[in-house]
Design an enzyme around this catalytic site. Structure first.
Site, PDB file in Angstrom:
ATOM      1  CE  LYS A 289      -3.690   8.506  -2.934  1.00 16.08           C
ATOM      2  NZ  LYS A 289      -4.706   7.801  -2.127  1.00 16.08           N
ATOM      3  CD  GLU A 375      -8.779  -0.883  10.849  1.00 16.95           C
ATOM      4  OE1 GLU A 375      -8.331  -0.787   9.699  1.00 16.95           O
ATOM      5  OE2 GLU A 375      -8.343  -0.193  11.808  1.00 16.95           O
ATOM      6  NE  ARG A 403      -5.428  -0.981  12.225  1.00 16.35           N
ATOM      7  CZ  ARG A 403      -4.428  -0.107  12.026  1.00 16.35           C
ATOM      8  NH1 ARG A 403      -3.294  -0.514  11.490  1.00 16.35           N
ATOM      9  NH2 ARG A 403      -4.560   1.162  12.353  1.00 16.35           N
TER      10      ARG A 403
END
Length: 644
Positions: A289, A375, A403
């Site tokens: 990244k 979640e 979610r």
């Protein structure tokens, strides 16, 4: 700070690429310099617009390789999450608009079906790519059409159960499905070197696969124990050399890990996978990244999300805030609550700094839980903690709590467990647009029995609501607050425990009553000033609670005012609907009271500056005034004249 203009840089190869078909005409030796030009173009563009940088920098070579090898858009390429899709946008006909990213009328910060044929599926929420790509692959298989489904999913997104649900169902797609596991955290991969790259090329090559298929056909003719032993030997040998046994058990042919920045490794492996009869295939690539931009590589967050920045120095343009961010007010207050209450725990789903819980984690590491992009698990985990006598705070963005709705209903509300929901990013969120707007939480929570729903009007109210939630042990309770900085009010030194279901009058009047929920209170007060100037004496109430409603306060205001307006930064079915239901049930409109509800429009609003979004939604002071005048003008010539 003084921002140095981005230098003008020649991009002779990138200038030749409008769509991926142009890229496929290149000689493989040109792809490395093309990738360098693409990375530079992305850095310069995001320097001007702000946005997500680090994840896109990590997939530059992978983006080039995928569009070079596969026949996009016939092969359907799904990025998970769309944060990493900026290089993809540049290569797919949108380079001329890349400097409009996340601006009004400009490109979305995520993939978006309405934006390009090369964006077959919108992916602003995590872990959906394999399911979507599987759908594309199976649809083509059933229709006899050409084209593969290709999912690019990060190792973080693989922490969500939905990814594994999709993989468990993926065998039906056969070789039409390809999953690229983009591992940029080294959380899965062993060190990558020449041997693993060689093995990846070997086991994805046609001669190996043909030999393996021949061996499988022979082994099927063997007695069952020998056939099973041969199968396990094949999986064990490749698992020992390369890893990936889990993916093999889910039905994937695993290839990797390979260096996601080495085009000499990526291209042949992807070509082998493209042409393989074996499938579905999972290619494990390891990336870095922030790759290729020094300031991003050196930063702890790898410049995941940035403001506009100086391309030369990497310094971001950040105005000094006049008030603390709501998320930090919450995180710091919760840490203070936990200092005197050992039962308080904090849970987040991969958003510790975004929710402000990094402050809590620093003070109380043993009671902080980051469960990853999970979640559903976060909510039920919190329910278990609550059932055992703890006081859990589940801090999740409004858009992501969607979610876990079944868990909120079944695991929390039906059992009346005292889980505390800290709902960040309530209301409209600016540049992240419709996919991240917190539009629906009041509607979907206030409809549930046992649930208490609060909304903070400012940062001081958020302190009180955090304290109130900590002390609320009789059932679930939620409090919502927006993205961004507070209003600048003084924070209370000693928090107040709010009476459940009781609002407050912040301005007294006699003719108009504005019932506000949440941070539209500031606009309601501005509107009251303008209405008073027209001779329309206006009361402003901060209801604080969408559920339970303050029936006594609302009943009194309806009995003593001509017009009642509810104002909220949520969808239809929220506060206004509950107030109208109460008024209808109690006959409060029978004598001619005028009630109007102001809420978000029944549409998904595109990205823009937040204030502009609320103008479009007609929830700022001028629209509140207009709503009052329109309600009055039908029976009040005086007001009509005043309006003119």
């Amino acid at each position: 700070m003084t921002v140095t203009s981005a230098p003008v840089v020649a991009t002779p190869l990138l200038d030749q690429v409008d769509i991926p078909a142009d890229l496929r005409a290149f000689d493989p030796s040109q792809l490395r310099p093309l990738a360098d030009e693409l990375r530079g173009e992305m850095i310069r563009a995001v320097g001007q617009t702000g946005g997500h940088l680090g994840s896109g920098l990590g997939v530059v070579e992978l983006t080039v390789a995928l569009h070079y090898v596969f026949d996009t858009p016939r092969d359907r390429l799904v990025w998970d999450v769309g944060h990493q899709a900026y290089p993809h946008k540049i290569l797919t006909g949108r380079r001329d608009r890349i400097r409009t990213l996340r601006q009004a009328g400009g490109l979305s910060g995520f993939t978006k079906r309405s934006e390009s044929d090369y964006d077959p599926f919108g992916t602003a929420h995590s872990s959906t790519s394999i399911s979507a790509a599987l759908g594309f692959a199976v649809a083509n298989k059933l229709s006899g059409g050409a084209g593969k489904g290709i999912a690019v999913i990060g190792d973080g997104a693989m922490s969500a159960g939905m990814a594994y649900e999709a993989m468990n169902n993926a065998q039906v797609a056969g070789n039409r499905l390809v999953v690229i596991l983009n591992d940029n955290d080294m959380s899965i991969a062993p060190p990558v070197g020449g041997l693993s790259a060689y093995l990846a090329r070997l086991v994805s090559s046609r001669p190996f696969l043909e030999l393996r298929e021949l061996a499988k056909r022979i082994s099927r003719r063997l007695p069952r124990p020998l056939h099973e032993a041969a199968k396990k030997t094949d999986e064990f040998a490749r698992g020992m050399a390369m890893g990936g046994t889990l993916f093999e058990e889910l039905g994937f042919y695993y290839v990797g890990p390979i260096d996601g920045h080495n085009l000499d490794q990526l291209i042949p492996v992807l070509e082998n996978v493209r042409d393989a009869a074996e499938g579905p295939c999972l290619v494990h690539v390891v990336t870095q990244k922030g790759k290729g931009y020094g300031p991003a590589e050196a930063a702890a967050d790898k410049y995941h999300g940035v403001q506009k920045f100086d391309v030369i120095t990497g310094e971001q343009v950040k105005a000094k805030p006049k008030a603390p961010a709501y998320q930090n007010v919450f995180g710091e207050q919760l840490a203070r609550e936990a200092a005197t209450d050992p039962t308080i725990c904090a849970i987040t789903a991969a958003m510790p700094s975004g929710t402000g819980l990094d402050k809590f984690a620093a003070a109380h590491p043993d009671r902080f839980f980051d469960v990853g992009i999970a979640e559903q698990h976060a909510v039920t985990f919190a329910a278990g903690l609550a059932a055992q006598g703890m006081r859990p705070f589940c801090a999740i963005y409004s858009t992501f709590l969607q979610r876990a709705y079944d868990q909120v209903v079944h695991d929390v509300c039906i059992q009346n467990l005292p889980v505390r929901f800290a709902i960040d990013r309530a209301g409209l969120v600016g540049a992240d647009g419709a996919t991240h707007a917190g539009s629906f939480d009041v509607t979907y929570l206030a409809t549930l029995p046992n649930m208490v729903v609060m909304a903070a009007a400012d940062e001081a109210e958020l302190v009180h609501m955090t304290h109130t939630a900590a002390l609320h042990d009789t059932g679930p309770i939620a409090f919502r607050y927006p993205r961004g900085n507070g209003t600048g009010v003084e924070l209370p030194a000693i928090p107040e425990q709010l009476a459940i279901g009781k609002g407050r009058i912040v301005r007294h009047g006699t003719k108009i009553a504005l019932l506000s929920l949440g941070t539209r209170l500031a606009e309601a007060l501005k509107a009251a000033d303008q209405l008073d100037a027209r001779g329309l004496s206006t009361t402003v109430a901060d209801l604080r609670f969408a559920k339970p409603l303050d029936h006594d306060l609302i009943r009194k205001l309806m009995a003593t005012h001509e017009v009642v307006i509810t104002v909220e930064e949520g969808s239809i079915g929220g506060l206004g609907a509950h107030v109208l239901t109460m008024a209808s049930d109690e006959g409060l409109t029978d004598a001619g009271l005028k009630i109007r509800t102001m809420r978000l429009p029944d549409t998904f609003q595109d990205h823009d500056a937040p204030d502009s979004q609320y103008d479009t939604a007609r929830l700022n002071a001028p629209q509140i005034v207009e709503t009052v005048l329109n309600a009055l003008r039908h029976n009040s010539a005086g007001v009509e004249e005043a309006r003119a």
